[in-house]
Design a protein around this motif. Structure first.
Motif, PDB file in Angstrom:
ATOM      1  N   VAL A 404      70.748 102.797  34.307  1.00 52.38           N
ATOM      2  CA  VAL A 404      70.746 102.360  32.915  1.00 52.38           C
ATOM      3  C   VAL A 404      69.827 101.152  32.785  1.00 52.38           C
ATOM      4  CG1 VAL A 404      72.137 101.511  30.994  1.00 52.38           C
ATOM      5  CG2 VAL A 404      73.083 103.207  32.585  1.00 52.38           C
ATOM      6  N   CYS A 405      68.879 101.264  31.882  1.00 56.25           N
ATOM      7  CA  CYS A 405      67.860 100.223  31.751  1.00 56.25           C
ATOM      8  C   CYS A 405      67.738  99.810  30.290  1.00 56.25           C
ATOM      9  CB  CYS A 405      66.525 100.740  32.299  1.00 56.25           C
ATOM     10  SG  CYS A 405      65.163  99.583  32.121  1.00 56.25           S
ATOM     11  N   ASP A 406      67.776  98.499  30.048  1.00 60.43           N
ATOM     12  CA  ASP A 406      67.545  97.959  28.712  1.00 60.43           C
ATOM     13  C   ASP A 406      66.045  97.794  28.524  1.00 60.43           C
ATOM     14  OD1 ASP A 406      67.303  96.480  26.385  1.00 60.43           O
ATOM     15  OD2 ASP A 406      69.103  95.300  26.776  1.00 60.43           O
ATOM     16  N   LEU A 407      65.450  98.642  27.666  1.00 56.44           N
ATOM     17  CA  LEU A 407      64.001  98.611  27.476  1.00 56.44           C
ATOM     18  C   LEU A 407      63.517  97.289  26.923  1.00 56.44           C
ATOM     19  CD1 LEU A 407      61.641 100.680  27.817  1.00 56.44           C
ATOM     20  CD2 LEU A 407      63.904 101.577  28.244  1.00 56.44           C
ATOM     21  N   ARG A 408      64.302  96.665  26.089  1.00 57.53           N
ATOM     22  CA  ARG A 408      63.876  95.380  25.518  1.00 57.53           C
ATOM     23  C   ARG A 408      63.742  94.332  26.626  1.00 57.53           C
ATOM     24  NH1 ARG A 408      63.810  93.648  20.255  1.00 57.53           N
ATOM     25  NH2 ARG A 408      63.856  91.390  19.931  1.00 57.53           N
ATOM     26  N   GLN A 409      64.684  94.321  27.547  1.00 51.54           N
ATOM     27  CA  GLN A 409      64.615  93.370  28.656  1.00 51.54           C
ATOM     28  C   GLN A 409      63.452  93.703  29.588  1.00 51.54           C
ATOM     29  OE1 GLN A 409      68.229  93.140  30.913  1.00 51.54           O
ATOM     30  NE2 GLN A 409      67.349  91.848  32.519  1.00 51.54           N
ATOM     31  N   LEU A 410      63.234  95.019  29.843  1.00 49.81           N
ATOM     32  CA  LEU A 410      62.128  95.423  30.722  1.00 49.81           C
ATOM     33  C   LEU A 410      60.787  94.976  30.138  1.00 49.81           C
ATOM     34  CD1 LEU A 410      61.776  98.792  32.559  1.00 49.81           C
ATOM     35  CD2 LEU A 410      59.867  97.940  31.212  1.00 49.81           C
ATOM     36  N   LEU A 411      60.616  95.174  28.837  1.00 51.09           N
ATOM     37  CA  LEU A 411      59.357  94.781  28.203  1.00 51.09           C
ATOM     38  C   LEU A 411      59.221  93.254  28.187  1.00 51.09           C
ATOM     39  CD1 LEU A 411      59.235  97.323  25.233  1.00 51.09           C
ATOM     40  CD2 LEU A 411      57.975  97.410  27.380  1.00 51.09           C
ATOM     41  N   ALA A 412      60.329  92.544  28.074  1.00 52.12           N
ATOM     42  CA  ALA A 412      60.268  91.080  28.115  1.00 52.12           C
ATOM     43  C   ALA A 412      59.778  90.609  29.491  1.00 52.12           C
ATOM     44  CB  ALA A 412      61.637  90.500  27.790  1.00 52.12           C
TER      45      ALA A 412
END
Length: 548
Positions: A404-412
């Motif tokens: 499970v990956c939070d895309l907003r955090q990954l892009l940050a």
């Protein structure tokens, strides 16, 4: 009297048949009675023969009855009762006609035969015999009354009151036998005709059903079907053809096939061009290029007249993309085998060279010139080691470890790395990602994909411009676009090939590695033109990768 045939078969007289019946009755009356009056007048009997007045009256009454019947027929609903009254009128008319023309001596005693024949068109065999029996009763009663002298005589009628018993019996016998034989013959012919009509109707219904089934099949078949006429214009376009091309029938009807699909080689200056199997690229209604597999054959009617050219086609775009992926996978497998064999053979000597040169650089007697040259050797060795690392990452990709990956955090995280990279000093990076966009994917691999695409965009813009990264949770898509020069159309199919690059000093493995990672996630990587005017790389992971 019921209009019913054998085995319960029933019929409803048609207005068309009844109209023809009324016209035929008028024609018969006009021919026979009019002819009789004509010959009577020509023979000089117009001076006062009383029978002519009665004939005139019968003709007038018949015409008035026919006129009333024709006028009332369109408004009537019970056509069975209407037909029964017409036959009853005809029986009464024939009785009156025979009565006023001499009874047993009348030349019109055969007129009952026409009534029986008319009844056979509408009635069952039982009802035909009933009409014949009524004719026999009416004629026999007339002769019997005349024989016994009980028949009323109108003024001037040429009725013979003195007939012998043999004459009366023979006349009744001959006519009754004739009426019944006519009824039997007409009943047999009528029944045969009705059976033939039933068989023809059943056969016609079968043809109608077959035509309806053909239309349903034509509309629901998965292959696109198109008919081209002798002018090269499209005359038919089924539902599958609309779905494949995106064009509706109204948009393509009567248009030149060469204008709409120029690469579809089915019509030329020499006319139709049949094809057993061929492929061609077309541009659909949305401007996308699609690969079609098609066949073209001539179609003819049952009389062998040429009707046109039938073109059947299927969309092979996905098949071609799959073939390309298989070819790419084959190349990747071959490169992987080569990489496995050569990795240690290259890396071990390279590490020895780099380590030895670094030891030499630490010596006290090394001149500045030699130290500079040794530095070049070390840097090139490191560059070669990095190239080998990229090569191995492409050739032997790791299987994604989904989490499970939070895309907003990954892009940050990716944006944070950009701020510390000098290549992004004059680049504005915009991120559009809704809160709580969670995907099921390999965090490290997708972060590497985003980072490689950001670097690719920055280098394409000469490290100056604007980059936008957007996430669409509804479709499971991630887009990276820039305002640079974009990717030329002719290069879009090759940029994902290994070792293909347009950058000076590029390895040609960055986008190939990105493409491999996306495919390993079961997604697609598509390149096109973005809203900012430059290139746009869309990562389509699908809704199955979206958790929220």
């Amino acid at each position: 009297m019921v209009l019913a045939g054998p085995e319960g078969w029933k019929t409803q007289p048609s207005r068309r048949h009844l109209t023809w019946f009324l016209l035929a009755r008028i024609a018969v009356i006009t021919i026979f009675l009019g002819g009789a009056i004509f010959f009577q007048l020509r023979a000089g009997m117009a001076g006062g023969h009383p029978a002519l007045g009665y004939l005139y009256g019968l003709i007038v009454a018949s015409y008035l009855h026919a006129l009333a019947s024709v006028l009332s027929l369109p408004r009537l609903r019970n056509l069975v009762f209407f037909t029964q009254t017409q036959i009853a009128w005809d029986l009464l008319f024939c009785f009156c006609l025979i009565y006023v023309t001499g009874g047993v001596d009348s030349l019109f005693s055969f007129s009952f035969v026409f009534v029986i024949i008319a009844a056979s068109v509408f009635f069952s065999w039982r009802d035909i015999l009933l009409v014949a029996s009524a004719s026999a009763i009416l004629y026999g009663g007339l002769v019997d009354f005349q024989y016994y002298g009980q028949l009323p005589v109108l003024p001037g009628l040429p009725l013979s009151q003195e007939i012998t018993g043999q004459q009366a019996f023979s006349s009744i016998f001959v006519h009754v036998a004739g009426f019944l034989l006519t009824a039997l013959l007409c009943a047999a012919l009528a029944e045969r005709w009705r059976r033939s009509e039933q068989a023809l109707q059943a056969q016609k219904i079968d043809y109608d059903e077959l035509e309806a089934l053909n239309r349903v099949i034509l509309e629901n078949i998965s292959s696109g079907l198109m008919i081209v006429n002798e002018q090269g214009r499209i005359r038919s376009f089924n539902r599958a053809a609309e779905q494949i091309t995106g064009f509706a029938l109204q948009q393509v009807y009567n248009r030149d096939v060469r204008e709409l699909f120029p690469r579809l080689d089915v019509f030329g200056e020499d006319g139709y061009r049949t094809r057993q199997r061929a492929e061609a690229d077309i541009v659909d209604a949305e401007g996308q290029v699609r690969t079609l597999g098609y066949a073209a054959s001539l179609i003819r009617d049952p009389q062998e007249r040429l009707l046109g050219l039938l073109v059947s086609f299927q969309d092979l775009t996905m098949v071609k993309e799959m073939e390309e992926r298989l070819r790419r996978a084959d190349r990747l497998a071959a490169v992987g085998r080569l990489a496995s064999a050569m990795a240690h053979e290259i890396r071990n000597p390279l590490a020895s060279i780099s380590g030895s040169v670094q030891l030499l650089m630490e010596g006290e007697n090394v001149s500045d010139q030699d130290r500079r040259l040794m530095g070049i050797v070390v840097r090139e060795a490191e560059r070669l080691s990095g190239l080998l690392t990229d090569f191995l990452a492409y050739a032997r990709p790791k299987k994604p470890q989904a989490e499970v990956c939070d895309l907003r955090q990954l892009l940050a995280e990716a944006l944070q790395v950009c701020r510390s990279d000098p290549r992004f000093a004059a680049v504005e990076v915009e991120v559009r990602c809704p809160e709580g966009a969670r995907f099921l994917l390999d965090h490290d691999q997708i972060r590497q994909v985003i980072w490689d695409l950001l670097i690719n965009a920055a280098e394409a813009m000469q490290q100056r411009g604007r980059i936008r990264v957007s996430v669409d949770p509804d479709s499971g898509g991630i887009a990276v676009e820039d305002d640079g020069p974009g990717v030329p159309v002719e290069l879009r199919e090759r940029i994902f090939e290994p070792f293909f690059t347009t950058k000076p000093g590029g390895t040609g493995l960055g986008l190939a590695t990105v493409h491999g990672i996306v495919e390993a996630h079961g997604g697609q990587l598509i390149v096109g033109k973005g809203e900012l005017g430059g290139a746009c790389f869309r990562i389509l992971l699908g809704r199955q990768a979206v958790l929220n």
